[in-house]
Design an enzyme around this catalytic site. Structure first.
Site, PDB file in Angstrom:
ATOM      1  N   LYS A 113      41.270  52.054  44.904  1.00  0.00           N
ATOM      2  CA  LYS A 113      40.394  51.579  43.826  1.00  0.00           C
ATOM      3  C   LYS A 113      40.022  52.721  42.891  1.00  0.00           C
ATOM      4  CE  LYS A 113      40.325  47.455  45.531  1.00  0.00           C
ATOM      5  NZ  LYS A 113      41.102  46.412  44.852  1.00  0.00           N
TER       6      LYS A 113
ATOM      7  N   HIS B 262      49.326  38.431  44.550  1.00  0.00           N
ATOM      8  CA  HIS B 262      48.065  38.852  45.162  1.00  0.00           C
ATOM      9  C   HIS B 262      47.835  38.051  46.438  1.00  0.00           C
ATOM     10  CE1 HIS B 262      43.540  38.626  45.411  1.00  0.00           C
ATOM     11  NE2 HIS B 262      43.703  39.919  45.257  1.00  0.00           N
TER      12      HIS B 262
HETATM   13 MG    MG Z   1      43.795  43.866  42.429  1.00  0.00          MG
END
Ligand code: MG
Length: 385
Positions: free
Chosen positions: A180, A318
């Site tokens: 992230k 995803h």
């Molecule tokens: Mg993502």
């Protein structure tokens, strides 16, 4: 070969992770069980699915509208020789106004996956094989490259902790790791990335995910700072529907960008490839199939992408679960995603799947293969009981 009953139950993900945009503390998901009139070994065949990760349980819509409409659909059959996902979709879309897709696309896509699971079990074939037979001329790709979506922010988590996490993924056999960004000051994010690149020894083994959390004014700074790193891709630099913002970021950044996990219809994805600055062969499309109307719609999205010069190799669903693995193996998507341990039983794949040099191989399981995940199938059976 018909549906007798459809049940739904909302459960908590029990995750304390955070990305640049939000926390998963309160996240729930809908577990669905489609009970059929087909009996095997004295028990009814039951199809299962859950609504992937990142969107809340949607039992109210399912019960009020979509389950009711499926149950009254005369043409709905689970016969492997005669089933039609477009009939399922048309039944669920009865009385639905165009637009506002996400209010229903997660509920519909989840129910659709449970119906596919039931058909696969009745046929005694994996869903990935049914997908390949129906939509890809029989060409399946059961050996799938799989990367880890990790590197979450967590209270008190240090760079040393992040490196320990990455080492665990490497020990599991993964070779491409995503972390992230955008949830810390830029200088801190850069220090995190440089430490991970030093550990991996190759920046192309690292991708980053901003989860749309970087304020627009800071995007050029992130583009300039991360461009020289040579990362595999930069994910979700802008709000999912800010196509111009995505295009502006790509113009600044230059390297590969990935996005699409928060788009919910074919029209959304078409807008992305028309107006988002996305480059076929360079950038990556990441729709979440159970959250965007399901497998039948994913087939139409892929057809649309191919008409715009894209290939299945540039699609990366995803989700990180048995549903996305079946999609990747069936449609021949470029890779799939995994979140080892991030979302408890809703993370990862069949318990016996080995990761070998970044690849996993979809098994010859009936349906989606949830029966190979001991903890998860126990929860599904509890819904059906
Ligand atoms: Mg993502």
């Amino acid at each position: 070969m018909r549906v007798v009953e459809i049940r739904e139950k909302a459960v908590k993900l029990k995750s304390r992770l955070r990305n640049a945009a939000f926390s998963f503390d309160e996240m729930t998901t809908s577990l669905v069980a489609v009970v059929t009139d087909v009996v095997r070994n004295g028990r009814p065949v039951i199809g299962y699915a859950f609504n992937s990760t990142g969107r809340y349980a949607c039992g109210a819509q399912m019960r009020d509208r979509f389950i009711t409409r499926l149950m009254r659909e005369e043409a709905l059959t689970l016969d492997p020789a005669a089933f039609d996902p477009d009939v399922w979709l048309k039944a669920m879309m009865f009385g639905e106004k165009p637009g506002g897709d996400m209010e229903r696309s997660v509920a519909i896509g989840t129910l659709e996956h449970a119906l596919w699971d039931a058909v696969g079990k009745i046929a005694d074939r994996p869903v990935w094989d049914l997908i390949a037979q129906r939509y890809r001329g029989g060409r399946a790709h059961p050996r799938v490259f799989c990367y880890v979506g990790g590197g979450w922010y967590a209270p008190g988590k240090t760079i040393a902790d992040l490196l320990d996490e990455v080492r665990r993924y490497l020990d599991m056999g993964y070779t491409l790791i995503k972390v992230k960004v955008g949830g810390a000051p830029l200088a801190e994010d850069l220090a995190r990335l440089e430490a991970v690149i030093a550990l991996l020894g190759d920046p192309s083994k690292l991708a980053v995910d901003a989860n749309c959390g970087i304020p627009p004014a800071l995007r050029p700074d992130y583009a300039a700072a991360l461009r020289p790193l040579g990362l595999r891709w930069f994910e979700e630099p802008a709000h999912p529907n800010d196509y111009q913002g995505n295009a502006d970021f790509i113009a600044d950044y230059g390297n590969a960008v990935a996005t699409g996990e928060n788009l919910f219809s074919l029209e959304d994805v078409r807008n992305l490839v028309r107006h988002g600055g996305m480059r076929p062969g360079v950038d990556i499309i990441q729709t979440d199939v159970p959250q965007s109307y399901g497998i039948g719609t994913a087939a139409r999205v892929l057809e649309m992408l191919e008409a715009h010069g894209w290939s299945a190799a540039s699609v990366l669903p995803h989700g990180g679960n048995q549903m996305s693995l079946n999609q990747s193996a069936g449609f021949g998507y470029g890779m799939c995603e995994s979140y080892p341990d991030a979302f408890g039983v809703f993370s990862g794949y069949a318990d016996d799947l080995e990761v070998e040099n970044g690849f996993i191989t979809a098994g010859d399981w009936p349906g989606l293969g949830f029966e190979r995940q001991a903890e998860l199938i126990a929860m599904f059976r509890d819904v059906a009981a």
